[in-house]
Design a protein around this motif. Structure first.
Motif: not given
Length: 199
Positions: A1-9, A39-55
């Motif tokens: 399944m494709n995640q909405y944002v990857t650790g590599a990004v 970043e190691t692909g062992k987890g993904y950020p919560d979707i509520t954090l996307l705006e903060s990560i982008a900022d």
């Protein structure tokens, strides 16, 4: 399944911004272990954090999700650097004044590369008072047609939508027009630089 944002990004953006995992964690109010897991692909950020990560990286959420960061050097918005994105599914035309991340029907669109007009796509531009009358010698069938004509100056665009079985022609106000673009649904984007007297 494709995640909405990857650790590599996230890792690539963090390193580009010369940020440690701890510094990013502090900005996001999470632990540095959480950043490491992402970043190691062992987890993904919560979707509520996307705006903060982008900022934190000074990018849009769209850029973060797509993994395509846009570096737009065209901050003065010179219309002569216009780009046209055409959806191959529906024919939708999107115009931008610089680099953009554009999706239509789930497809990441790339800007159409404009070619100079050729013998198969002849253009005629006639000056009539305060307008240019633009005609393109081209068939206009349901399967092969000119989709639009656009006139571009430094500060504006005039776009005329054309339809199959109509005429491949348009009238546009002169208003300092420097280039005329038109799009053939089979052969792509073409342009002609105007060589009339300056007005």
């Amino acid at each position: 399944m494709n995640q909405y944002v990857t650790g590599a990004v996230i890792k690539e953006l963090r390193e580009k911004n010369k940020m440690t995992q701890l510094q990013l964690a502090e900005k996001l109010r999470v632990s540095d272990k959480a950043i490491s897991r992402w970043e190691t692909g062992k987890g993904y950020p919560d979707i509520t954090l996307l705006e903060s990560i982008a900022d934190a990286f000074s990018i849009s959420v769209t850029e973060l999700i797509s993994g395509n960061t846009v570096y737009n050097a065209n901050v003065s918005a010179n219309m002569l650097r216009s780009k046209f994105y055409i959806c191959p599914v529906c024919g939708n035309v999107i115009h931008s004044m610089g680099e953009a991340v554009i999706h239509c029907h789930g497809i990441l669109l790339t800007p159409a590369e404009a070619e100079e007009t050729n013998e198969d796509h002849m253009i005629s531009i006639e000056r009539v008072e305060d307008e240019y009358y633009v005609r393109i010698k081209h068939e206009m069938t349901k399967k092969h047609y000119i989709s639009f004509i656009a006139a571009i100056s430094h500060d504006r665009i005039q776009m005329v939508k054309l339809y199959p079985e109509g005429n491949a022609e348009a009238r546009v106000k002169i208003n300092g027009v420097k280039r005329i673009y038109f799009y053939c649904n089979r052969d792509g984007l073409f342009y002609s630089a105007l060589r009339f007297d300056k007005s």
